[in-house]
Design a protein around this motif. Structure first.
Motif, mmCIF file in Angstrom:
data_model
loop_
_atom_site.group_PDB
_atom_site.id
_atom_site.type_symbol
_atom_site.label_atom_id
_atom_site.label_comp_id
_atom_site.label_asym_id
_atom_site.label_seq_id
_atom_site.Cartn_x
_atom_site.Cartn_y
_atom_site.Cartn_z
ATOM 1 N N HIS A 62 -9.685 35.556 -6.896
ATOM 2 C CA HIS A 62 -8.323 36.966 -7.170
ATOM 3 C C HIS A 62 -6.733 36.444 -6.231
ATOM 4 N N TYR A 63 -6.770 36.753 -8.080
ATOM 5 C CA TYR A 63 -5.370 37.215 -8.320
ATOM 6 C C TYR A 63 -4.413 38.401 -7.637
ATOM 7 N N VAL A 64 -4.186 39.147 -6.311
ATOM 8 C CA VAL A 64 -3.729 39.579 -5.624
ATOM 9 C C VAL A 64 -2.276 39.824 -5.807
ATOM 10 N N THR A 65 -1.745 41.173 -6.594
ATOM 11 C CA THR A 65 0.213 41.165 -5.914
ATOM 12 C C THR A 65 0.649 42.216 -4.577
ATOM 13 N N LEU A 66 1.600 41.311 -4.598
ATOM 14 C CA LEU A 66 2.813 41.443 -3.125
ATOM 15 C C LEU A 66 3.856 41.945 -3.197
ATOM 16 N N GLY A 67 4.060 43.060 -3.101
ATOM 17 C CA GLY A 67 5.898 43.490 -3.499
ATOM 18 C C GLY A 67 5.806 44.872 -4.507
ATOM 19 N N GLY A 68 4.248 45.221 -5.274
ATOM 20 C CA GLY A 68 4.043 46.312 -5.327
ATOM 21 C C GLY A 68 4.509 47.500 -5.095
ATOM 22 N N SER A 69 3.906 47.470 -3.927
ATOM 23 C CA SER A 69 4.501 48.522 -2.438
ATOM 24 C C SER A 69 5.126 48.524 -1.995
ATOM 25 N N ARG A 70 6.126 47.716 -1.914
ATOM 26 C CA ARG A 70 7.659 47.865 -0.964
ATOM 27 C C ARG A 70 8.262 49.230 -1.054
ATOM 28 N N HIS A 71 7.951 50.138 -2.166
ATOM 29 C CA HIS A 71 8.455 51.285 -2.211
ATOM 30 C C HIS A 71 7.612 52.386 -2.482
ATOM 31 N N PRO A 72 7.610 53.662 -2.542
ATOM 32 C CA PRO A 72 6.963 54.253 -3.066
ATOM 33 C C PRO A 72 7.316 54.442 -4.069
ATOM 34 N N MET A 73 5.870 54.407 -5.377
ATOM 35 C CA MET A 73 6.277 55.213 -6.583
ATOM 36 C C MET A 73 6.177 57.202 -6.763
ATOM 37 N N GLY A 74 7.635 56.601 -7.365
ATOM 38 C CA GLY A 74 7.632 58.328 -7.779
ATOM 39 C C GLY A 74 7.800 59.115 -8.820
ATOM 40 N N ASP A 75 8.179 60.013 -8.625
ATOM 41 C CA ASP A 75 8.972 60.652 -10.014
ATOM 42 C C ASP A 75 9.826 60.207 -10.617
ATOM 43 N N PRO A 76 9.976 59.213 -11.552
ATOM 44 C CA PRO A 76 11.702 59.636 -12.724
ATOM 45 C C PRO A 76 12.462 59.923 -12.654
ATOM 46 N N ALA A 77 11.721 61.629 -13.290
ATOM 47 C CA ALA A 77 12.719 62.501 -12.841
ATOM 48 C C ALA A 77 13.870 62.857 -12.016
ATOM 49 N N ALA A 78 12.867 62.948 -11.018
ATOM 50 C CA ALA A 78 13.804 63.343 -9.500
ATOM 51 C C ALA A 78 15.334 62.838 -9.586
ATOM 52 N N LEU A 79 15.998 63.177 -8.470
ATOM 53 C CA LEU A 79 17.238 63.148 -9.123
ATOM 54 C C LEU A 79 17.600 62.268 -7.495
ATOM 55 N N LEU A 80 17.183 61.857 -6.366
ATOM 56 C CA LEU A 80 16.839 61.046 -5.573
ATOM 57 C C LEU A 80 15.378 60.478 -5.229
ATOM 58 N N ALA A 81 15.385 59.962 -4.899
ATOM 59 C CA ALA A 81 13.724 59.033 -5.095
ATOM 60 C C ALA A 81 13.668 59.239 -3.388
ATOM 61 N N ASP A 82 12.409 59.623 -2.799
ATOM 62 C CA ASP A 82 12.104 60.058 -1.693
ATOM 63 C C ASP A 82 11.794 57.876 -1.249
ATOM 64 N N PRO A 83 12.136 57.229 -0.185
ATOM 65 C CA PRO A 83 12.846 55.411 0.580
ATOM 66 C C PRO A 83 11.293 56.010 0.756
ATOM 67 N N VAL A 84 10.682 56.681 1.188
ATOM 68 C CA VAL A 84 9.604 56.780 2.371
ATOM 69 C C VAL A 84 7.946 57.423 1.823
ATOM 70 N N ARG A 85 8.412 58.876 1.528
ATOM 71 C CA ARG A 85 6.864 59.510 0.814
ATOM 72 C C ARG A 85 6.879 58.650 -0.374
ATOM 73 N N GLY A 86 5.210 58.960 -0.549
ATOM 74 C CA GLY A 86 5.114 58.924 -2.053
ATOM 75 C C GLY A 86 4.020 57.504 -2.271
ATOM 76 N N PRO A 87 3.528 57.705 -3.476
ATOM 77 C CA PRO A 87 1.804 56.787 -3.241
ATOM 78 C C PRO A 87 2.238 55.310 -3.233
ATOM 79 N N ARG A 88 1.634 53.907 -3.101
ATOM 80 C CA ARG A 88 2.235 52.508 -2.659
ATOM 81 C C ARG A 88 0.489 51.988 -3.452
#
Length: 193
Positions: free
Chosen positions: A47-73
């Motif tokens: 099994h090859y598992v990534t570790l680091g993609g979940s460091r920050h939530p994924m968000g809407d790239p069009a948003a002016l400000l990224a939410d540092p806490v909320r959003g899918p990981r």
């Protein structure tokens, strides 16, 4: 970072291994934080598992400000019947896929088709992957952060990727099942579509 340690503990617990039983490679891209690729050998699979993609939530790239806490990981897991050597290039490819949300603003989710534009590992016929739900349970983070989901990575050929674009992910999975194709076999051929 606390999020990554929680995620690391979750995946190691799922596979029933300790930190010393896991090999790791680190992939760094200019301007991005490192992404670790854990290699966990278990019975007949690696099994090859990534570790680091979940460091920050994924968000809407069009948003002016990224939410540092909320959003899918999300983190990614690729399971193969046999391991690939450290020089295969697989760690780099998985790092590219895990970094896609930051680089391209893509939200990783089940049935997503991602193309890295080159073989996933040296000599592989696969340049794209199909993401799916994983059996690894979500890792719960403190509120208000959303849990970290694991998504399976299934390598696909160019023909299979085209099939997904035209017919959908479900149709390709049905074709694999009908043909008896083991998508965890790194030497497998493409489904006849």
């Amino acid at each position: 970072m606390e999020v990554l340690e929680t995620v690391r503990s979750g995946v190691l617990d799922h596979f029933g291994v300790g930190p010393t039983e896991v090999d790791a490679a680190s992939v760094t891209f200019l301007g991005l934080e490192p992404i670790e690729i854990l290699r966990i050998a278990a019975a007949d699979f690696v099994h090859y598992v990534t570790l680091g993609g979940s460091r920050h939530p994924m968000g809407d790239p069009a948003a002016l400000l990224a939410d540092p806490v909320r959003g899918p990981r999300a983190e990614l897991v690729l399971t193969l019947r046999s391991g690939l050597g450290a020089q295969s290039g697989l760690a780099k490819s998985l790092g590219v896929l895990a970094a896609t949300p930051v680089v391209e603003g893509v939200v990783l989710q089940a049935d997503a088709l991602l193309d890295v534009g080159e073989p996933l590992w040296r000599g592989a016929p696969f340049t794209a992957v199909l993401l799916g739900d994983s059996e690894i349970p979500e890792v719960v983070l403190p509120d208000p952060a959303e849990p970290v989901r694991y998504l399976t990575v299934v390598p696909v050929t160019a023909t299979e990727a085209a099939w997904v674009r035209v017919r959908g992910a479900g149709a390709l999975r049905e074709a694999w099942a009908e043909a008896g194709i083991d998508v965890r076999d790194p030497g497998r051929g493409a489904a006849t579509l």
